[in-house]
Enzyme design. Structure first.
Site: not given
Ligand code: PLP
Length: 390
Positions: A245, A334
């Site tokens: 979704t 990161c």
């Protein structure tokens, strides 16, 4: 200059502050209590939000985008795109090797779904530009009997800000029947991705680098003839390219952030940032003539300055600035707070430095902000000098 208590955020390349239009769009989308795949009226309202954002994001690519596939971020988009197995209609297309710039973000360098032996690193020069003759040789030697060449390049390096010559790279890749995936994360919304000539076939973008929320990104295809096999499989969302979704709230924020970023670009807001970056670097050189500024002589992002101060560890400098209320990075952010040697500097052949500091200016940074960073660095340099003298 007295030390200000106000925080100064100059780590835009790690994550951009959430823009007000993006925030508004997200708050509005939170009231949509429906699945965008549901066919009832509520579902259709959620669908409309997703589709509006899709077309807003397509505008980053002069509305030439044929597919905008939402993902959980650029890292997922890279893992989706970097695969040997693609489809063209019902036919399978095989890429036998991935060629990737050695200065690329780890999400490209790790090669996605290619196995280690099939990932070939393409060197960069001392300035951080892709070594075009080396790329020509490597891709030119590719054996197309086993499959086609897939090439992955950053548009702009998150650490140095160095911009790659995408036009030349795209022409070379096409000449060798290759396909070019461009990591446009640090360029999108900050510079026009001029598409008057080919600069790539597939583009990776991330909302949180242009004023949208973290955890949403996209793979953008300029042609819908050929697509990578899905990475996330399940339901048929995103035309079967990415199951699950849709993150309606994140997508709404992403679309609004792109709209705002394009308006800023049209107003030439980034030209003012380049002036501030130049002010910073001129001041930095005056404070420390032996500073090394990486990529100084090649085209760079207008907001980015990546530099080493001789005799000062980047981590020490980062902590000193943080204590003065200024957020910058020592390399990229990161890897879960880890500060290790920069693979980008290694790729550029830089040896024997104690890391490098990245100042990545936010839009709207002014002379007072620059002077505050310089004042903090000046105090650090003085402390370091007196420690060495003692
Ligand atoms: N590519 C580049 C050039 C980046 O700077 C980053 C994040 O720093 C990524 C990819 C990964 O983006 P995301 O955080 O959306 O996975």
């Amino acid at each position: 200059m007295p030390v200000s208590n106000e925080r100064l955020y100059m780590d835009y390349n790690a994550s951009a502050p959430l823009g007000s239009l993006a925030r508004q769009a997200m708050v509005a989308a939170m009231d949509l209590d429906a699945n965008p795949s549901s066919v009832h009226d509520d579902g259709r309202k959620a669908r409309a939000v997703v589709e509006k954002a899709r077309s807003q994001i397509g505008k980053l690519f002069d509305s030439q985008a044929k597919q905008v596939v939402f993902t959980s971020g650029a890292t997922e988009a890279a893992n989706f795109a970097l695969t040997p197995d693609w489809t063209m209609g019902r036919a399978l297309v095989r890429f036998s090797k991935l060629y990737v710039a050695s200065s690329a973000h780890p999400c490209l360098l790790s090669g996605g779904r290619f196995t280690g032996d099939d990932i070939v690193q393409v060197p960069v020069t001392g300035d951080g530009m892709v070594d075009l003759p080396a790329l020509e040789r490597t891709v030119g030697d590719h054996d197309t009997d086993s499959g086609l060449p897939l090439v992955a390049m950053p548009a702009a390096c998150n650490e140095t800000g160095v911009l790659q010559p995408l036009r030349e790279i795209a022409a070379l890749v096409r000449a060798h029947r290759g396909t070019l995936v461009v990591d446009a994360v640090q360029m999108a919304g900050r510079m026009a991705i001029g598409l008057s000539e080919p600069v790539g076939d597939y583009f990776i973008v991330s909302a949180h680098k242009l004023g949208g929320p973290r955890g949403i990104g996209a793979l953008i295809a300029l042609s819908d003839i050929m697509m990578p096999l899905p990475l996330v499989r399940g339901g048929g969302q995103e035309k079967g390219h990415r199951a699950g979704t849709e993150n309606t709230v994140g997508i709404a924020g992403f679309g609004a952030a792109v709209e705002a970023a394009l308006a800023d670009l049209a107003r030439d807001r980034w030209a003012a940032i380049a002036t501030m970056r130049d002010r910073f670097e001129t001041g930095l050189r005056a404070l420390c003539p032996s500073v090394t500024i990486y990529g100084e002589h090649v085209p760079r992002l207008p907001n980015t300055s990546f530099f080493s101060l001789p005799g000062i560890k980047a981590e020490t400098a980062q902590i000193a600035l943080d204590l003065d209320g200024i957020a910058v990075s020592a390399g990229s952010a990161c890897s879960s707070g880890k500060v290790g040697p920069s693979h980008v500097l290694e790729a550029m052949g830089v040896e024997k430095v104690d890391g490098a500091l990245r100042v990545s200016l936010v839009p709207g940074a002014g002379p007072a902000d620059i002077d505050r960073i310089l004042a903090s660095l000046e105090r650090l340099l003085k402390r370091s000098l007196s420690a060495h003298a003692a």
